[in-house]
Design a protein around this motif. Structure first.
Motif, mmCIF file in Angstrom:
data_model
loop_
_atom_site.group_PDB
_atom_site.id
_atom_site.type_symbol
_atom_site.label_atom_id
_atom_site.label_comp_id
_atom_site.label_asym_id
_atom_site.label_seq_id
_atom_site.Cartn_x
_atom_site.Cartn_y
_atom_site.Cartn_z
ATOM 1 N N THR A 1 33.310 32.364 38.129
ATOM 2 C CA THR A 1 32.983 33.567 37.332
ATOM 3 C C THR A 1 31.351 33.939 37.686
ATOM 4 O OG1 THR A 1 34.773 33.241 35.841
ATOM 5 C CG2 THR A 1 33.018 35.065 35.529
ATOM 6 N N THR B 1 37.643 30.778 36.349
ATOM 7 C CA THR B 1 37.844 32.247 36.537
ATOM 8 C C THR B 1 38.306 33.118 35.463
ATOM 9 O OG1 THR B 1 38.173 31.210 38.845
ATOM 10 C CG2 THR B 1 38.388 33.494 38.613
ATOM 11 N N LEU B 2 37.471 34.087 35.177
ATOM 12 C CA LEU B 2 37.764 34.816 33.883
ATOM 13 C C LEU B 2 38.022 36.350 34.664
ATOM 14 C CD1 LEU B 2 38.098 35.270 30.864
ATOM 15 C CD2 LEU B 2 35.637 35.926 31.066
ATOM 16 N N TYR B 3 39.348 36.816 34.472
ATOM 17 C CA TYR B 3 39.588 38.252 34.770
ATOM 18 C C TYR B 3 39.492 38.933 33.422
ATOM 19 C CZ TYR B 3 40.887 36.282 39.219
ATOM 20 O OH TYR B 3 40.819 35.519 40.497
ATOM 21 N N HIS C 1 34.031 45.655 36.009
ATOM 22 C CA HIS C 1 34.948 44.387 35.734
ATOM 23 C C HIS C 1 35.667 44.125 37.114
ATOM 24 C CE1 HIS C 1 38.310 46.788 34.489
ATOM 25 N NE2 HIS C 1 37.474 47.447 34.049
ATOM 26 N N ASP C 2 36.099 42.629 37.260
ATOM 27 C CA ASP C 2 37.273 42.383 38.130
ATOM 28 C C ASP C 2 37.023 42.709 39.505
ATOM 29 O OD1 ASP C 2 38.777 41.480 35.795
ATOM 30 O OD2 ASP C 2 39.610 43.142 35.391
ATOM 31 N N GLY D 1 36.433 33.402 43.583
ATOM 32 C CA GLY D 1 36.126 33.714 42.332
ATOM 33 C C GLY D 1 36.053 35.062 41.879
ATOM 34 N N VAL D 2 35.513 35.573 40.917
ATOM 35 C CA VAL D 2 35.199 36.903 40.454
ATOM 36 C C VAL D 2 34.020 37.118 40.073
ATOM 37 C CG1 VAL D 2 36.000 36.511 37.912
ATOM 38 C CG2 VAL D 2 36.782 38.514 39.039
ATOM 39 N N GLN E 1 31.722 39.731 37.679
ATOM 40 C CA GLN E 1 31.625 40.691 36.584
ATOM 41 C C GLN E 1 30.177 41.135 36.210
ATOM 42 O OE1 GLN E 1 34.649 41.405 35.280
ATOM 43 N NE2 GLN E 1 35.965 39.532 35.053
#
Length: 477
Positions: free
Chosen positions: A319, A361-363, A421-422, A428-429, A431
């Motif tokens: 992330t 990895t934070l969605y 976001h996302d 990865g992602v 933010q």
């Protein structure tokens, strides 16, 4: 390289066909003001019953949508295809950003938590699809529906090149969701473009989810897992969903033109553009100098850009909390002048590492943790908290996520919020954060929260004091 600002590909009012007229009636009343505007768009489109098996059930659903879709902007899509995503639309895609206040107030008052989350905040569906009781039962698989349709001939031809994919879409191991590009979507591809068989298969897998997402669940989702799994991501690549006032879109540019075509083993939604697997985090940052030029300069000066852009540093997702140019500006001219001087490089490197989370990895609605013995994937409830260790000597970020219908709030260290976001990537992602994240002061009682920065004015000396302990050695990612 930068995209020019793009217009929407197609007014959804002329292109959307939905088969469940009551889909919006099940959405909570608190979302009604926003959703009613979306519903007006659906109401202007023709509602069709496509569950009954006709000779071309998929074609029946698409027929009314084709005329408007054919003239969608090919030039715009050429840019999307070249980059792998519509990065500018991602930044502009958070339609509901101005509504953060409502849910944050709920979060601040524990006696008034959100009463309702998305209807599917438990495990994904793996049972039989639930169809409206007044419709006949489907008798074709999602593959058979696609192969028999006159409007998905190009897609069917590509799928037929991969017998294992045909077997998957004919099988009953899961209830699949297919975002099926109609034939006119292929007309948007650059001429003479011949991707490898591997790239084509990856793209096809990116159109299929192994979970069951009928229209109602799509509208309540922020991201959707697919069957495509990039090497450096460590889990299934996800699609982003945005329900804007112009209608639902997948990855911001591919409009849904037909919904809820049920098969015996899943559901099909027709889309007007091919979904391109996204590039890596570094490429997305590079494509957006208007938003991230300061960040990219910092990554270049510290050597971090080459590291996150290289395959020599294997990882399983991650992330990146990316501060915008405006976030850096809020630090003030003196701190910025110091950071980007030859004396401040080691502080800049430590600062940027505090924005990078490796292997977790934070969605908005899911979390993958590759640091555990088994990869942990969890569908998140409407509110959750997680502490994410960063590349800065495992110094953690405290993250609070709150979702309510189309609204989402992500707070970092109780202060900085995620403004966009996302941003899905192949490794990865992203933010985007409203403030540069600064490590806390050394706490007197062992509690980091005591020393979190809350946006107050800071001198260069105070700034250096917070980072001094992390600059003594050359910490590696």
């Amino acid at each position: 390289m930068r995209f020019s600002r793009v217009l929407p590909l197609l007014p959804v009012a002329s292109a959307f066909v939905i088969t469940e007229a009551d889909v919006f009636e099940r959405i909570e009343k608190t979302e009604r003001q926003v959703i009613d505007k979306v519903k007006e768009t659906f109401d202007r489109a023709q509602v069709q019953d496509v569950i009954e098996q006709s000779p071309d059930v998929l074609g029946d659903a698409f027929a009314k949508a084709i005329e408007g879709v054919k003239n969608a902007g090919e030039d715009v899509y050429h840019k999307i295809h070249k980059a792998g995503c519509d990065v500018e639309s991602w930044l502009e895609g958070s339609t509901f950003e101005d509504s953060y206040v409502d849910i944050e107030e709920d979060h601040d008052h524990p006696h008034h938590p959100p009463h309702h989350g998305p209807p599917h905040h438990g495990p994904p569906h793996h049972g039989k699809p639930h169809h409206p009781p007044h419709h006949g039962k489907p008798n074709l698989t999602v593959y058979e529906l696609i192969s028999k349709s006159n409007y998905t001939t190009h897609l069917a031809k590509l799928i037929d090149e991969y017998p294992d994919l045909v077997e998957t879409l004919n099988g009953t191991k899961a209830n699949y969701t297919v975002f099926a590009p109609i034939d006119s979507a292929f007309e948007k591809l650059p001429p003479h473009h011949k991707p490898s068989k591997e790239h084509i298969k990856n793209a096809l897998l990116y159109h299929v989810s192994g979970d069951f997402y009928p229209a109602g669940r799509v509208l309540h989702s922020y991201t959707i897992p697919t069957l495509y799994e990039p090497e450096l991501l460590g889990h299934k690549q996800r699609l982003t969903v945005r329900v804007t006032l112009k209608g639902p879109a997948i990855n911001f540019y591919s409009k849904i033109v037909a919904a809820n075509i049920f098969g015996t083993n899943g559901v099909i939604h027709g889309v007007d553009s091919i979904l391109i697997p996204p590039p890596n985090v570094a490429s997305i940052i590079d494509l957006l100098p208007g938003e991230f030029s300061t960040l990219e300069l910092g990554l270049d000066k510290t050597g971090l850009f080459d590291k996150i852009n290289s395959t020599d540093y294997p990882h399983s997702g991650g992330t990146f909390f990316a501060p915008s140019n405006f976030a850096f500006k809020k630090l003030g001219p003196r701190i910025n002048a110091f950071l980007f001087s030859k004396y401040g490089v080691k502080y800049l490197k430590a600062l940027l590492k505090y924005h990078i989370v490796v292997d977790q990895t934070l969605y908005s609605d899911a979390f993958y943790d590759a640091t555990s013995e088994d990869l942990v994937e969890a569908t998140r409830p409407p509110y959750f908290h997680v502490d994410l260790p960063t590349a800065l000597d495992d110094k953690s970020l405290a993250v609070d996520v709150t979702r309510y219908g189309p609204f989402v709030s992500i707070r970092i260290n109780g202060f900085s919020r995620v403004t966009v976001h996302d941003g899905v990537a192949s490794d990865g992602v992203i933010q985007v954060v409203s403030d540069v994240l600064i490590p806390p002061k050394k706490p007197s009682n062992g509690n980091d929260a005591e020393g979190f920065w809350k946006g107050e004015e800071m001198t260069v000396e105070e700034f250096k004091e917070r980072l001094e302990q992390y600059t003594e050695e050359n910490l590696e990612l």
